[in-house]
Design a protein around this motif. Structure first.
Motif, PDB file in Angstrom:
ATOM      1  N   GLY A 175       0.782  -1.223   0.000  1.00 52.16           N
ATOM      2  CA  GLY A 175       0.000   0.000   0.000  1.00 52.16           C
ATOM      3  C   GLY A 175       0.818   1.279   0.000  1.00 52.16           C
ATOM      4  O   GLY A 175       0.384   2.298   0.542  1.00 52.16           O
ATOM      5  N   TRP A 176       1.982   1.219  -0.650  1.00 53.95           N
ATOM      6  CA  TRP A 176       2.827   2.415  -0.690  1.00 53.95           C
ATOM      7  C   TRP A 176       2.196   3.491  -1.572  1.00 53.95           C
ATOM      8  O   TRP A 176       1.539   3.197  -2.573  1.00 53.95           O
ATOM      9  N   ILE A 177       2.418   4.751  -1.176  1.00 57.42           N
ATOM     10  CA  ILE A 177       1.902   5.847  -1.985  1.00 57.42           C
ATOM     11  C   ILE A 177       2.657   5.898  -3.308  1.00 57.42           C
ATOM     12  O   ILE A 177       3.769   5.367  -3.432  1.00 57.42           O
ATOM     13  N   ASP A 178       2.047   6.538  -4.279  1.00 58.65           N
ATOM     14  CA  ASP A 178       2.765   6.760  -5.538  1.00 58.65           C
ATOM     15  C   ASP A 178       2.700   8.235  -5.898  1.00 58.65           C
ATOM     16  O   ASP A 178       1.766   8.947  -5.501  1.00 58.65           O
ATOM     17  N   LYS A 179       3.726   8.666  -6.608  1.00 59.06           N
ATOM     18  CA  LYS A 179       3.798  10.046  -7.091  1.00 59.06           C
ATOM     19  C   LYS A 179       4.207  10.027  -8.557  1.00 59.06           C
ATOM     20  O   LYS A 179       4.956   9.140  -8.981  1.00 59.06           O
ATOM     21  N   PRO A 180       3.747  11.016  -9.335  1.00 55.28           N
ATOM     22  CA  PRO A 180       4.228  11.112 -10.720  1.00 55.28           C
ATOM     23  C   PRO A 180       5.753  11.291 -10.731  1.00 55.28           C
ATOM     24  O   PRO A 180       6.317  11.968  -9.856  1.00 55.28           O
ATOM     25  N   LEU A 181       6.393  10.696 -11.709  1.00 56.26           N
ATOM     26  CA  LEU A 181       7.847  10.776 -11.798  1.00 56.26           C
ATOM     27  C   LEU A 181       8.331  12.225 -11.798  1.00 56.26           C
ATOM     28  O   LEU A 181       9.382  12.540 -11.235  1.00 56.26           O
ATOM     29  N   GLU A 182       7.562  13.121 -12.401  1.00 54.64           N
ATOM     30  CA  GLU A 182       7.978  14.522 -12.466  1.00 54.64           C
ATOM     31  C   GLU A 182       8.038  15.184 -11.093  1.00 54.64           C
ATOM     32  O   GLU A 182       8.735  16.180 -10.916  1.00 54.64           O
ATOM     33  N   ASP A 183       7.325  14.621 -10.101  1.00 55.87           N
ATOM     34  CA  ASP A 183       7.325  15.205  -8.764  1.00 55.87           C
ATOM     35  C   ASP A 183       8.602  14.901  -7.989  1.00 55.87           C
ATOM     36  O   ASP A 183       8.900  15.569  -6.991  1.00 55.87           O
ATOM     37  N   ILE A 184       9.348  13.861  -8.430  1.00 59.98           N
ATOM     38  CA  ILE A 184      10.549  13.468  -7.684  1.00 59.98           C
ATOM     39  C   ILE A 184      11.798  13.516  -8.550  1.00 59.98           C
ATOM     40  O   ILE A 184      12.832  12.951  -8.186  1.00 59.98           O
ATOM     41  N   SER A 185      11.709  14.184  -9.703  1.00 56.52           N
ATOM     42  CA  SER A 185      12.862  14.185 -10.608  1.00 56.52           C
ATOM     43  C   SER A 185      12.815  15.374 -11.552  1.00 56.52           C
ATOM     44  O   SER A 185      11.797  16.062 -11.665  1.00 56.52           O
ATOM     45  N   ASP A 186      13.923  15.594 -12.215  1.00 54.48           N
ATOM     46  CA  ASP A 186      14.006  16.573 -13.302  1.00 54.48           C
ATOM     47  C   ASP A 186      14.192  15.783 -14.587  1.00 54.48           C
ATOM     48  O   ASP A 186      15.102  14.941 -14.684  1.00 54.48           O
ATOM     49  N   ILE A 187      13.347  16.031 -15.579  1.00 51.97           N
ATOM     50  CA  ILE A 187      13.336  15.225 -16.806  1.00 51.97           C
ATOM     51  C   ILE A 187      13.525  16.133 -18.011  1.00 51.97           C
ATOM     52  O   ILE A 187      12.785  17.108 -18.181  1.00 51.97           O
ATOM     53  N   ILE A 188      14.509  15.813 -18.850  1.00 55.42           N
ATOM     54  CA  ILE A 188      14.672  16.542 -20.108  1.00 55.42           C
ATOM     55  C   ILE A 188      15.002  15.576 -21.231  1.00 55.42           C
ATOM     56  O   ILE A 188      15.582  14.513 -20.999  1.00 55.42           O
ATOM     57  N   SER A 189      14.633  15.946 -22.443  1.00 55.38           N
ATOM     58  CA  SER A 189      15.057  15.229 -23.636  1.00 55.38           C
ATOM     59  C   SER A 189      16.445  15.733 -24.017  1.00 55.38           C
ATOM     60  O   SER A 189      16.933  16.723 -23.467  1.00 55.38           O
ATOM     61  N   GLY A 190      17.101  15.055 -24.965  1.00 58.00           N
ATOM     62  CA  GLY A 190      18.479  15.392 -25.294  1.00 58.00           C
ATOM     63  C   GLY A 190      18.624  16.271 -26.516  1.00 58.00           C
ATOM     64  O   GLY A 190      17.650  16.793 -27.067  1.00 58.00           O
ATOM     65  N   VAL A 191      19.847  16.408 -26.961  1.00 62.22           N
ATOM     66  CA  VAL A 191      20.174  17.277 -28.080  1.00 62.22           C
ATOM     67  C   VAL A 191      19.710  16.641 -29.394  1.00 62.22           C
ATOM     68  O   VAL A 191      19.803  15.432 -29.582  1.00 62.22           O
ATOM     69  N   THR A 192      19.197  17.463 -30.296  1.00 60.32           N
ATOM     70  CA  THR A 192      18.723  16.971 -31.590  1.00 60.32           C
ATOM     71  C   THR A 192      19.873  16.870 -32.575  1.00 60.32           C
ATOM     72  O   THR A 192      20.629  17.825 -32.766  1.00 60.32           O
ATOM     73  N   LYS A 193      20.000  15.707 -33.182  1.00 60.80           N
ATOM     74  CA  LYS A 193      21.044  15.515 -34.195  1.00 60.80           C
ATOM     75  C   LYS A 193      20.628  16.156 -35.512  1.00 60.80           C
ATOM     76  O   LYS A 193      19.453  16.316 -35.803  1.00 60.80           O
ATOM     77  N   GLY A 194      21.617  16.516 -36.315  1.00 65.64           N
ATOM     78  CA  GLY A 194      21.346  17.014 -37.658  1.00 65.64           C
ATOM     79  C   GLY A 194      20.955  18.470 -37.735  1.00 65.64           C
ATOM     80  O   GLY A 194      20.548  18.950 -38.796  1.00 65.64           O
ATOM     81  N   ARG A 195      21.063  19.208 -36.629  1.00 71.42           N
ATOM     82  CA  ARG A 195      20.732  20.638 -36.674  1.00 71.42           C
ATOM     83  C   ARG A 195      21.794  21.401 -37.463  1.00 71.42           C
ATOM     84  O   ARG A 195      22.962  21.037 -37.477  1.00 71.42           O
ATOM     85  N   LYS A 196      21.380  22.469 -38.116  1.00 70.28           N
ATOM     86  CA  LYS A 196      22.335  23.331 -38.798  1.00 70.28           C
ATOM     87  C   LYS A 196      22.817  24.387 -37.813  1.00 70.28           C
ATOM     88  O   LYS A 196      22.043  25.220 -37.348  1.00 70.28           O
ATOM     89  N   LEU A 197      24.104  24.321 -37.480  1.00 70.05           N
ATOM     90  CA  LEU A 197      24.680  25.229 -36.491  1.00 70.05           C
ATOM     91  C   LEU A 197      25.666  26.160 -37.180  1.00 70.05           C
ATOM     92  O   LEU A 197      26.706  25.722 -37.682  1.00 70.05           O
ATOM     93  N   ALA A 198      25.336  27.441 -37.193  1.00 72.27           N
ATOM     94  CA  ALA A 198      26.177  28.418 -37.889  1.00 72.27           C
ATOM     95  C   ALA A 198      27.287  28.961 -36.995  1.00 72.27           C
ATOM     96  O   ALA A 198      28.227  29.578 -37.469  1.00 72.27           O
ATOM     97  N   ALA A 199      27.171  28.753 -35.692  1.00 74.28           N
ATOM     98  CA  ALA A 199      28.149  29.319 -34.764  1.00 74.28           C
ATOM     99  C   ALA A 199      29.546  28.763 -35.029  1.00 74.28           C
ATOM    100  O   ALA A 199      29.707  27.623 -35.467  1.00 74.28           O
ATOM    101  N   GLN A 200      30.540  29.568 -34.751  1.00 73.18           N
ATOM    102  CA  GLN A 200      31.929  29.178 -34.999  1.00 73.18           C
ATOM    103  C   GLN A 200      32.576  28.521 -33.787  1.00 73.18           C
ATOM    104  O   GLN A 200      33.628  27.897 -33.898  1.00 73.18           O
ATOM    105  N   ASN A 201      31.984  28.703 -32.610  1.00 76.86           N
ATOM    106  CA  ASN A 201      32.615  28.188 -31.394  1.00 76.86           C
ATOM    107  C   ASN A 201      32.017  26.856 -30.958  1.00 76.86           C
ATOM    108  O   ASN A 201      31.732  26.620 -29.780  1.00 76.86           O
ATOM    109  N   LEU A 202      31.823  25.960 -31.928  1.00 75.31           N
ATOM    110  CA  LEU A 202      31.253  24.653 -31.627  1.00 75.31           C
ATOM    111  C   LEU A 202      32.282  23.762 -30.937  1.00 75.31           C
ATOM    112  O   LEU A 202      33.486  23.925 -31.108  1.00 75.31           O
ATOM    113  N   VAL A 203      31.781  22.807 -30.144  1.00 72.80           N
ATOM    114  CA  VAL A 203      32.659  21.852 -29.468  1.00 72.80           C
ATOM    115  C   VAL A 203      32.205  20.442 -29.826  1.00 72.80           C
ATOM    116  O   VAL A 203      31.049  20.214 -30.188  1.00 72.80           O
ATOM    117  N   VAL A 204      33.129  19.502 -29.730  1.00 73.85           N
ATOM    118  CA  VAL A 204      32.835  18.100 -30.028  1.00 73.85           C
ATOM    119  C   VAL A 204      32.869  17.313 -28.730  1.00 73.85           C
ATOM    120  O   VAL A 204      33.867  17.352 -27.999  1.00 73.85           O
TER     121      VAL A 204
END
Length: 351
Positions: A175-204
Motif C-alpha cells: 500500500g505504498w503511496i505513488d507520485k508522478p515521476l515529475e514530482d521526484i525528478s528533473d526530466i529533459i530530452s536530449g540534443v537533436t542531431k542534424g541541426r544546422k549550427l552556424a556558430a563558430q565556437n562549436l565543441v565536439v
C-alpha cells in the motif's frame, strides 16, 4: 573473385520490402513476423530462409538473421544475398558492424531508404573465405551468448530480490503511496542531431545514443561524438546517478532504462533519450530503474505510448506522469546494497 573486392549492395543482394502483417496474423502460423525480432506468427512469408532483416524505420541498427521463412513487417527490409557472390551469414556480420545511422534520412524517427542502401559498399573476399569467416564469427557469438546467459541469470536473481523486497508493483501489496515521476525528478530530452549550427565556437563531445541504452545496463563499446554549442554541453551533460530512458521505436526500446555512473567524461545525450535526475532524498535511481523495467513499468509505457505499425513511442509528458511507488528509503538502500554485491560477483567472475 580471387581477392577482396569492394562491391555495392545493388550488385550482390536484393532488398525485399516488408508489408503489414495485419492480413496474415495467425497464432498457429508457421512463419514468424517482425522487424528487429519476432513479434508473432503468420500464415504466409515474404523472405526465404537465411535472410538478413534490417529495420527500415525506427530500429535501424539491429539486424537479425532468420534461419526460417519470415514475414518482415513494413518497418523492415529483407536482404536476400545472391548466393553465388555473397554468403548470407557474412552479410549478417557485416550488417552487425555497419553503422546504418549514417544513412538516416530524418532527424525524428530514424529511417532508411532502399536507394541509399543499394549504394552501400561491402568488401568481399572469395566465397569460400566468406564462409570460413562466418563460421569463425558464429563460434565467437556462441561464447558471447554463454556469457550473456550467465549475466542474465544474475539479473534474474536481482529481479527476484526486487519482487521479494517490494512485492509485485502491479498489486502494491504494501500500500505504498505513488507520485508522478515529475514530482521526484528533473526530466529533459536530449540534443537533436542534424541541426544546422552556424556558430563558430562549436565543441565536439561524446553522446549517448539509443543503442547505448539497453534494458538495465549501458553498452559502451562504441561511443560516438557530436558537434554542439557550448551551452548544449552545459544543458545536456550527464551526471552520475542519472537515469537514461529511451522514448521508443521498436516496442523493446520503449521506456528502456539504465543508470549513468559517469563512465564517459563530459558526455551528453541525444533527443531520443530522456535524462531523468532523481531527488535522492526521496528515491534511489536503482529502485526506479528496476521499477520501470518491471511488468508494472512496461505495461504503463505500452498503454501510454503512441503506436503505429511496429513502432511505439512515449513523449516527455507521458514519462513525467509515470506513477512511482515509494517504499521507505531505508528499504531501497538495502536493495541497492544487494545489487552492488551481486554485480561485484559479476566482476569477480570476469563478466
Amino acid at each position: 573473385m580471387s581477392k577482396w573486392e569492394n562491391r555495392q549492395w545493388c550488385e550482390v543482394l536484393e532488398i525485399i520490402n516488408g508489408k503489414s502483417q495485419k492480413n496474415v496474423l495467425d497464432e498457429d502460423g508457421s512463419y514468424p513476423y517482425g522487424s528487429g525480432g519476432i513479434m508473432g506468427y503468420a500464415n504466409d512469408y515474404i523472405c526465404e530462409e537465411r535472410t538478413v532483416i534490417i529495420g527500415r524505420k525506427g530500429n535501424i541498427n539491429k539486424p537479425i538473421f532468420v534461419e526460417k521463412k519470415f514475414w518482415n513487417v513494413d518497418t523492415a527490409f529483407g536482404l536476400k544475398a545472391k548466393k553465388n557472390l555473397l554468403e548470407p551469414k557474412f552479410l549478417y556480420y557485416f550488417c552487425v558492424n555497419y553503422d546504418f545511422e549514417k544513412l538516416n534520412t530524418t532527424v525524428t524517427i530514424p529511417s532508411l531508404t532502399k536507394a541509399n542502401l543499394l549504394k552501400v559498399i561491402i568488401p568481399l573476399p572469395p566465397l569460400e573465405v566468406q564462409k570460413k569467416i562466418a563460421q569463425t564469427l558464429d563460434a565467437a557469438a556462441e561464447v558471447i551468448a554463454l556469457r550473456k546467459k550467465q549475466l542474465t541469470e544474475l539479473d534474474h536473481l536481482i529481479k527476484a530480490t526486487f519482487y521479494d523486497m517490494f512485492g509485485d508493483p502491479e498489486q502494491n501489496p504494501h500500500g505504498w503511496i505513488d507520485k508522478p515521476l515529475e514530482d521526484i525528478s528533473d526530466i529533459i530530452s536530449g540534443v537533436t542531431k542534424g541541426r544546422k549550427l552556424a556558430a563558430q565556437n562549436l565543441v565536439v563531445v561524446p553522446y549517448m545514443r539509443v543503442e547505448n541504452v539497453q534494458d538495465g545496463h549501458l553498452v559502451l563499446n562504441e561511443v560516438k561524438k557530436i558537434e554542439v554549442l557550448p551551452d548544449d554541453v552545459i544543458k545536456y551533460r550527464l551526471s552520475s546517478g542519472d537515469l537514461l530512458m529511451t522514448e521508443g521505436g521498436d516496442p523493446d526500446k520503449l521506456g528502456r532504462c539504465a543508470i549513468w555512473n559517469g563512465e564517459v567524461e563530459n558526455c551528453i545525450h541525444q533527443n531520443h533519450i530522456f535524462r531523468v535526475r532523481i531527488e535522492k532524498n526521496v528515491a534511489l535511481p536503482i529502485f526506479i530503474c528496476f521499477l520501470t523495467g518491471s511488468q508494472y513499468g512496461k505495461k504503463y509505457f505500452l498503454r501510454a505510448a503512441k503506436q503505429t505499425t511496429g513502432i511505439a513511442t512515449i513523449n516527455s509528458r507521458q514519462l513525467k506522469k509515470f506513477p512511482v511507488l515509494l517504499p521507505p528509503l531505508h528499504l531501497q538502500n538495502q536493495f541497492a546494497e544487494i545489487v552492488t554485491k551481486i554485480r561485484s560477483h559479476e566482476s569477480d567472475r570476469g563478466m
